[in-house]
Motif scaffolding. Structure first.
Motif, PDB file in Angstrom:
ATOM      1  N   MET A 170     -21.351 -25.478  10.261  1.00  0.00           N
ATOM      2  CA  MET A 170     -20.465 -25.941  11.893  1.00  0.00           C
ATOM      3  C   MET A 170     -20.955 -24.863  12.877  1.00  0.00           C
ATOM      4  SD  MET A 170     -16.809 -26.932  10.774  1.00  0.00           S
ATOM      5  CE  MET A 170     -16.559 -28.369   9.686  1.00  0.00           C
ATOM      6  N   THR A 171     -21.672 -25.091  13.706  1.00  0.00           N
ATOM      7  CA  THR A 171     -22.080 -23.839  14.270  1.00  0.00           C
ATOM      8  C   THR A 171     -22.066 -24.069  16.060  1.00  0.00           C
ATOM      9  OG1 THR A 171     -24.036 -25.201  14.541  1.00  0.00           O
ATOM     10  CG2 THR A 171     -24.713 -23.437  12.931  1.00  0.00           C
ATOM     11  N   LYS A 172     -21.692 -24.622  16.139  1.00  0.00           N
ATOM     12  CA  LYS A 172     -20.663 -25.157  17.654  1.00  0.00           C
ATOM     13  C   LYS A 172     -18.935 -24.664  17.682  1.00  0.00           C
ATOM     14  CE  LYS A 172     -21.900 -29.145  19.871  1.00  0.00           C
ATOM     15  NZ  LYS A 172     -23.117 -30.042  20.395  1.00  0.00           N
ATOM     16  N   PRO A 173     -18.475 -24.240  18.692  1.00  0.00           N
ATOM     17  CA  PRO A 173     -17.070 -23.745  18.554  1.00  0.00           C
ATOM     18  C   PRO A 173     -16.571 -25.258  19.423  1.00  0.00           C
ATOM     19  CG  PRO A 173     -18.565 -22.984  21.014  1.00  0.00           C
ATOM     20  CD  PRO A 173     -19.219 -23.166  19.916  1.00  0.00           C
ATOM     21  N   VAL A 174     -15.240 -24.647  18.378  1.00  0.00           N
ATOM     22  CA  VAL A 174     -14.925 -26.818  18.586  1.00  0.00           C
ATOM     23  C   VAL A 174     -13.147 -26.339  19.316  1.00  0.00           C
ATOM     24  CG1 VAL A 174     -15.479 -27.749  16.255  1.00  0.00           C
ATOM     25  CG2 VAL A 174     -13.334 -26.092  17.008  1.00  0.00           C
ATOM     26  N   VAL A 175     -13.344 -25.233  20.149  1.00  0.00           N
ATOM     27  CA  VAL A 175     -12.027 -25.000  20.991  1.00  0.00           C
ATOM     28  C   VAL A 175     -12.600 -23.782  21.680  1.00  0.00           C
ATOM     29  CG1 VAL A 175     -10.097 -25.665  19.534  1.00  0.00           C
ATOM     30  CG2 VAL A 175     -10.266 -23.839  19.497  1.00  0.00           C
ATOM     31  N   GLU A 176     -11.666 -23.860  23.005  1.00  0.00           N
ATOM     32  CA  GLU A 176     -11.886 -22.616  23.873  1.00  0.00           C
ATOM     33  C   GLU A 176     -12.217 -21.208  23.113  1.00  0.00           C
ATOM     34  OE1 GLU A 176     -10.935 -20.410  27.966  1.00  0.00           O
ATOM     35  OE2 GLU A 176      -9.607 -21.765  27.218  1.00  0.00           O
ATOM     36  N   ASN A 177     -12.706 -19.890  23.258  1.00  0.00           N
ATOM     37  CA  ASN A 177     -12.954 -18.591  22.356  1.00  0.00           C
ATOM     38  C   ASN A 177     -11.913 -17.630  23.416  1.00  0.00           C
ATOM     39  OD1 ASN A 177     -13.389 -16.807  20.867  1.00  0.00           O
ATOM     40  ND2 ASN A 177     -15.005 -16.471  21.271  1.00  0.00           N
ATOM     41  N   ALA A 178     -10.888 -17.247  22.650  1.00  0.00           N
ATOM     42  CA  ALA A 178      -9.889 -16.562  23.465  1.00  0.00           C
ATOM     43  C   ALA A 178      -9.483 -15.337  22.398  1.00  0.00           C
ATOM     44  CB  ALA A 178      -8.668 -17.637  23.549  1.00  0.00           C
ATOM     45  N   PHE A 179      -8.601 -14.383  22.637  1.00  0.00           N
ATOM     46  CA  PHE A 179      -8.818 -13.642  21.756  1.00  0.00           C
ATOM     47  C   PHE A 179      -7.265 -13.170  22.104  1.00  0.00           C
ATOM     48  CE2 PHE A 179     -12.864 -13.121  22.114  1.00  0.00           C
ATOM     49  CZ  PHE A 179     -13.416 -12.579  21.584  1.00  0.00           C
ATOM     50  N   TRP A 180      -6.312 -12.401  20.651  1.00  0.00           N
ATOM     51  CA  TRP A 180      -5.202 -11.939  21.335  1.00  0.00           C
ATOM     52  C   TRP A 180      -5.301 -10.091  21.184  1.00  0.00           C
ATOM     53  CZ3 TRP A 180      -0.612 -13.347  22.076  1.00  0.00           C
ATOM     54  CH2 TRP A 180       0.816 -12.363  21.737  1.00  0.00           C
TER      55      TRP A 180
ATOM     56  N   ILE B 104     -11.655 -15.750  -5.607  1.00  0.00           N
ATOM     57  CA  ILE B 104     -13.343 -15.826  -5.669  1.00  0.00           C
ATOM     58  C   ILE B 104     -13.692 -16.271  -4.226  1.00  0.00           C
ATOM     59  CG2 ILE B 104     -15.418 -16.286  -6.699  1.00  0.00           C
ATOM     60  CD1 ILE B 104     -14.392 -14.491  -8.566  1.00  0.00           C
ATOM     61  N   ALA B 105     -14.918 -15.200  -3.419  1.00  0.00           N
ATOM     62  CA  ALA B 105     -14.967 -15.558  -2.180  1.00  0.00           C
ATOM     63  C   ALA B 105     -16.630 -14.634  -1.876  1.00  0.00           C
ATOM     64  CB  ALA B 105     -14.414 -15.818  -1.230  1.00  0.00           C
ATOM     65  N   THR B 106     -17.052 -15.525  -0.945  1.00  0.00           N
ATOM     66  CA  THR B 106     -18.608 -14.214  -0.138  1.00  0.00           C
ATOM     67  C   THR B 106     -17.583 -13.875   0.816  1.00  0.00           C
ATOM     68  OG1 THR B 106     -19.644 -16.464   0.667  1.00  0.00           O
ATOM     69  CG2 THR B 106     -19.695 -15.997  -1.652  1.00  0.00           C
ATOM     70  N   LEU B 107     -18.482 -12.502   1.462  1.00  0.00           N
ATOM     71  CA  LEU B 107     -18.949 -11.628   2.286  1.00  0.00           C
ATOM     72  C   LEU B 107     -20.018 -12.006   2.483  1.00  0.00           C
ATOM     73  CD1 LEU B 107     -16.007  -8.888   0.882  1.00  0.00           C
ATOM     74  CD2 LEU B 107     -15.351 -10.676   2.480  1.00  0.00           C
ATOM     75  N   THR B 108     -19.916 -11.703   4.556  1.00  0.00           N
ATOM     76  CA  THR B 108     -20.549 -11.511   5.137  1.00  0.00           C
ATOM     77  C   THR B 108     -20.081 -10.464   6.343  1.00  0.00           C
ATOM     78  OG1 THR B 108     -22.779 -12.768   6.354  1.00  0.00           O
ATOM     79  CG2 THR B 108     -20.607 -13.987   6.639  1.00  0.00           C
ATOM     80  N   ARG B 109     -21.457  -9.628   6.958  1.00  0.00           N
ATOM     81  CA  ARG B 109     -20.996  -9.049   8.493  1.00  0.00           C
ATOM     82  C   ARG B 109     -21.694  -9.209   9.227  1.00  0.00           C
ATOM     83  NH1 ARG B 109     -19.389  -5.768   4.016  1.00  0.00           N
ATOM     84  NH2 ARG B 109     -16.667  -5.420   3.732  1.00  0.00           N
ATOM     85  N   VAL B 110     -23.341 -11.112   9.275  1.00  0.00           N
ATOM     86  CA  VAL B 110     -23.599 -10.327  10.004  1.00  0.00           C
ATOM     87  C   VAL B 110     -22.473 -11.527  11.456  1.00  0.00           C
ATOM     88  CG1 VAL B 110     -24.901 -12.993  10.715  1.00  0.00           C
ATOM     89  CG2 VAL B 110     -24.688 -11.394   8.177  1.00  0.00           C
ATOM     90  N   PRO B 111     -23.354 -10.734  12.777  1.00  0.00           N
ATOM     91  CA  PRO B 111     -22.041 -10.991  13.828  1.00  0.00           C
ATOM     92  C   PRO B 111     -22.270 -12.324  13.739  1.00  0.00           C
ATOM     93  CG  PRO B 111     -24.038  -9.722  14.124  1.00  0.00           C
ATOM     94  CD  PRO B 111     -24.528 -10.002  12.656  1.00  0.00           C
ATOM     95  N   CYS B 112     -21.349 -12.767  14.313  1.00  0.00           N
ATOM     96  CA  CYS B 112     -20.613 -14.112  14.120  1.00  0.00           C
ATOM     97  C   CYS B 112     -21.013 -13.835  16.628  1.00  0.00           C
ATOM     98  CB  CYS B 112     -19.236 -14.032  13.858  1.00  0.00           C
ATOM     99  SG  CYS B 112     -18.444 -15.919  13.971  1.00  0.00           S
ATOM    100  N   PRO B 113     -20.802 -15.740  16.523  1.00  0.00           N
ATOM    101  CA  PRO B 113     -21.053 -16.538  18.274  1.00  0.00           C
ATOM    102  C   PRO B 113     -20.140 -15.726  18.626  1.00  0.00           C
ATOM    103  CG  PRO B 113     -21.715 -18.291  16.247  1.00  0.00           C
ATOM    104  CD  PRO B 113     -21.678 -16.778  15.600  1.00  0.00           C
TER     105      PRO B 113
END
Ligand SMILES: [Zn+2]
Length: 440
Positions: free
Chosen positions: A1-11, A310-319
């Motif tokens: 999934m590479t497109k935002p599904v809602v408006e980006n907002a921050f708390w 068990i899960a994977t981690l990534t520090r690749v920047p997120c859009p």
């Protein structure tokens, strides 16, 4: 999934978008203070850190994290109930618990400031994924020792959302509230949402005619297939969040509008993914056991808590602009724990229950399926030759006793099937006690 599904907002935009260099400096400062506090206040850490030669002062960089001792669920049980508490009871304002192998819960504690942090961290992922003050939310998580209900409740209130604390169960009432109160937000386990979806369809309520727009799922592992099915069936957006009581509760991580993993609150926790056999770090992007170190918790902070998830981690920047590391879905457990309807169950608990019921043999098989929306567990139990009876009522009474014993230990109702002596397969070595048909 590479497109935002809602408006980006921050708390908390400053924390969520903190440059990683600053974040690392903040983590180091907090880690040193935490180790100093724990070695002074918690005997387990005083001893374990002394053995490892670690003090708050001799931590020079974040790499020194690897010198710190691990903490396991067994350590929590050995120090039951509150041996890891780092403050006095006077400062604790809340306790939660989770089920364990012995039937006793393991407890965790919160100060007033811990509860504030918890609400903020849940608010981060709720706001990130479209929840706004004008919304109403139906919380279908249980309110109790389990952290789900209360954890989300206070975050929603903090945002300004109108909360309907319906708690878990009573699907008919849940459906009526969904129709009449028209909440935009549903908080539940994904399997419970599937059950509600079936109820909505059974009532003939047209798709999209409810006010519901978002669902936030946690409490059990789920899949992208389930997301697609619920989103198509209800015409809503579903989001994933993660947490566990030993670390905080919900709010440890949650999705952003890009839904490409869950951002971890790294300003409050240091996360590692390790190889559970060698205890060495798993390479970035490869699955490992998640390990969390608390940086800010007051009442019940744990160092390097092994989650067995068990899960994977990534520090690749997120859009989305958040600099916080992301974790993928939980893909497995390092031990044999089962999650049935969101409740942790160990096969050893079934064994423990059977030991309490006269007339049963210690041979059993737990069969789990998901015929509809919810998990169904059936326990096949061998009975002793001398117990075997042609009397239907005697056999029914035995089944009822077993069912009650299992419910008393696990908190879950399960179907009981009695089978004749010597009919279940015998094993050399580790017995296979579980038949999980959900994976099929
Ligand atoms: Zn993101």
């Amino acid at each position: 999934m590479t497109k935002p599904v809602v408006e980006n907002a921050f708390w908390q935009p400053e924390a969520e978008r903190m440059p990683r260099v600053e974040l690392a400096a903040l983590q180091l400062t907090r880690l040193r203070a935490m180790v100093a506090r724990l070695t002074a206040n918690v005997p387990f850490y005083r001893d374990a850190c002394a053995r490892a030669g670690v003090t708050g002062d001799n931590i020079r960089s974040l790499d020194d994290l690897r010198r710190l001792p691990f903490t396991t669920k067994a350590d929590l049980r050995d120090n039951y109930p509150l041996g890891f508490m780092a403050v006095s009871r006077r400062e604790a304002v809340r306790y939660h618990g989770s089920s364990g192998t012995t039937g006793k819960p393991t407890f965790v504690a919160y100060t007033r400031r811990d509860l504030e942090t918890w609400a903020d961290l849940c608010a981060r992922f709720l706001v990130a994924t479209g929840v706004r003050p004008e919304h109403t939310a139906q919380v279908s998580f249980g309110y109790g020792l389990f952290t789900g209900g209360f954890g989300l409740h206070y975050a929603l209130e903090r945002i300004g959302v109108g909360v309907i604390p319906v708690s878990s169960g009573n699907s008919d009432r849940q459906l009526t509230i969904l129709q009449d109160m028209a909440p935009e937000v549903l908080i539940s386990t994904p399997s419970y949402a599937l059950k509600l979806m079936e109820g909505i369809q059974a009532r003939g309520i047209p798709r999209g005619s409810l006010g519901l727009r978002f669902a936030h799922f946690g409490g059990e592992p789920w899949t992208e297939d389930m997301r697609a099915r619920i989103e198509a069936g209800l015409g809503i957006l579903c989001f994933n969040n993660y947490g566990l009581s030993e670390v905080l509760g919900p709010g440890v991580s949650g999705e952003c509008p890009w839904r490409n993993g869950m951002h971890i609150a790294e300003d409050h926790f240091i996360v590692e993914a390790i190889n559970p056999e060698t205890l060495e770090p798993a390479p970035e992007g490869e699955p490992g056991e998640l390990v969390f170190t608390a940086l800010t918790k007051e009442a019940f902070p744990l160092l390097r808590y092994r989650t067995r998830d068990i899960a994977t981690l990534t520090r690749v920047p997120c859009p989305c602009g958040r600099t916080l590391a992301r974790m993928g879905r939980i893909t497995g457990r390092t031990d044999d724990m089962l999650i049935i309807r969101g409740v942790n169950v160990f096969p050893s608990q079934i064994e423990e229950a059977l030991l309490r019921v006269e007339g049963t043999a210690p041979h059993y098989l737990i069969e789990i399926a998901r015929p509809g929306a919810l998990d169904e567990a059936t326990v096949h139990v061998e009975i002793r030759p001398e117990t075997f009876s042609d009397s239907m009522s005697e056999m029914q009474a035995l089944r009822d006793r077993i069912g009650r014993a299992i419910q008393a230990v696990t908190g879950l109702g399960m179907h009981i099937e009695l089978v004749g002596p010597q009919t279940l397969e015998r094993f050399e070595g580790k017995a296979k006690r579980v038949l999980d048909r959900r994976k099929a």
